[in-house]
Design an enzyme around this catalytic site. Structure first.
Site, PDB file in Angstrom:
ATOM      1  N   SER A 181       0.840  -1.208   0.000  1.00 29.19           N
ATOM      2  CA  SER A 181       0.000   0.000   0.000  1.00 29.19           C
ATOM      3  C   SER A 181       0.866   1.244   0.000  1.00 29.19           C
ATOM      4  O   SER A 181       2.014   1.227   0.462  1.00 29.19           O
ATOM      5  CB  SER A 181      -0.900   0.008   1.236  1.00 29.19           C
ATOM      6  OG  SER A 181      -1.525   1.267   1.429  1.00 29.19           O
ATOM      7  N   TYR A 194      -2.753  -1.273   9.853  1.00 29.37           N
ATOM      8  CA  TYR A 194      -2.742  -1.609   8.431  1.00 29.37           C
ATOM      9  C   TYR A 194      -1.421  -1.189   7.780  1.00 29.37           C
ATOM     10  O   TYR A 194      -0.793  -1.972   7.068  1.00 29.37           O
ATOM     11  CB  TYR A 194      -3.917  -0.901   7.751  1.00 29.37           C
ATOM     12  CG  TYR A 194      -4.016  -1.101   6.260  1.00 29.37           C
ATOM     13  CD1 TYR A 194      -4.619  -2.240   5.730  1.00 29.37           C
ATOM     14  CD2 TYR A 194      -3.541  -0.137   5.373  1.00 29.37           C
ATOM     15  CE1 TYR A 194      -4.732  -2.421   4.363  1.00 29.37           C
ATOM     16  CE2 TYR A 194      -3.649  -0.309   4.011  1.00 29.37           C
ATOM     17  CZ  TYR A 194      -4.240  -1.451   3.505  1.00 29.37           C
ATOM     18  OH  TYR A 194      -4.345  -1.621   2.149  1.00 29.37           O
TER      19      TYR A 194
END
Length: 291
Positions: A181, A194
């Site tokens: 990400s 995350y």
């Protein structure tokens, strides 16, 4: 299925992770009719985790357009309708598509996935580790006890377990493509657990690439920026955060899943990306990443 991009993401939320695409408005766009396959993955056999909706579904559809057969893995009954819709589209494109439901945090299930791919598709040429989850919290102290460990189990250890189960079946010319990400590089004030898992994915990708290079197996990753997927509305964002989602990119909008899928096609192809391993692609709407 013409290309669609939009800047408006109205307030909405879903109470459970993973989110359900059918309940979103507007719905994510997973396919664009301008994308025409050219046999880049002809007769490859691919596993795509999290392939029921969003980016995962877009990957499965793009792979099918390029001639691949696909095994989609999703987590729960809640995702089943999305998975069946994606399977129907892949089959409509003339390719084989199987669906498995289960928990990739469990090592025995990961072995079942690898064995099923061998039984049904006859091999494993491409492994796409895409499934994951993430929650939004304003303060680290707001993260519920155990959530950090759970998100690592979902986003990182499931990837480790499935890769380990698949590798004995993968041969020279095969490819592993992991999903990291933009937050692995930028960090995120509200997405701490995350972001941490996605940083671990980058390290795993680079290390595994070096480990497998002499076996002729390439390992790369894709680091999407903000993309409109079911996870966005199920992660605990406020109405204001949903409305602002993706607006801070130079392009001023979130990406659509179909815009991310070609990066996976490129990295899965043993022709187009034959000289790439240990690398990360950054489809993120214009944010500059140093590596």
């Amino acid at each position: 299925m013409s290309a669609k991009t939009f800047t408006e993401t109205p307030p909405q939320h879903q109470d459970r992770m993973p989110g359900v695409e059918a309940q979103m408005h507007p719905k994510p766009v997973e396919e664009d009719d301008r994308y025409r396959g050219s046999g880049k993955l002809q007769d490859k056999r691919a596993i795509v985790t999290g392939g029921d909706s969003g980016i995962g579904a877009a990957i499965a559809i793009a792979f099918a357009k390029e001639g691949a057969d696909v095994l989609i893995v999703h987590q729960s009954e809640r995702e089943r309708a999305d998975a069946e819709r994606t399977r129907a589209r892949v089959r409509e494109l003339g390719r084989t598509c199987e669906v498995m439901e289960g928990d990739l945090k469990e090592r025995p299930f990961c072995k079942e996935v690898a064995d099923r791919c061998m039984d049904v598709l006859g091999g494993i040429d491409v492994l796409v580790n895409h499934a994951g989850e993430g929650w939004v919290h304003d303060r680290l102290e707001d993260v519920p006890e155990g959530e950090m460990e759970e998100v690592f189990r979902d986003n990182f250890f499931s990837m480790y377990h499935l890769t380990r189960a698949a590798l004995p079946h993968m041969r020279e010319g095969s490819a592993v493509v992991n999903t990291t990400s933009v937050t692995a590089y930028e960090g995120s004030a509200t997405h701490i657990d995350y972001s941490a898992t996605k940083g671990a994915v980058v390290g795993f990708t680079r290390s595994l690439a070096k480990n497998l290079v002499m076996r002729g197996i390439r390992v790369n990753a894709v680091a999407p920026g903000p993309v409109w997927t079911p996870m966005i509305v199920a992660a605990g964002r406020s109405d204001e955060q949903v409305e602002r989602f993706g607006k801070n990119t130079p392009m001023g909008r979130p990406g659509q899943p179909w815009e991310i899928a070609p990066s996976y096609v490129f990295l899965a192809s043993d022709v187009e990306s034959s000289y790439m391993t240990g690398q990360v692609l950054h489809p993120n709407g214009g944010r500059y990443m140093s590596s």
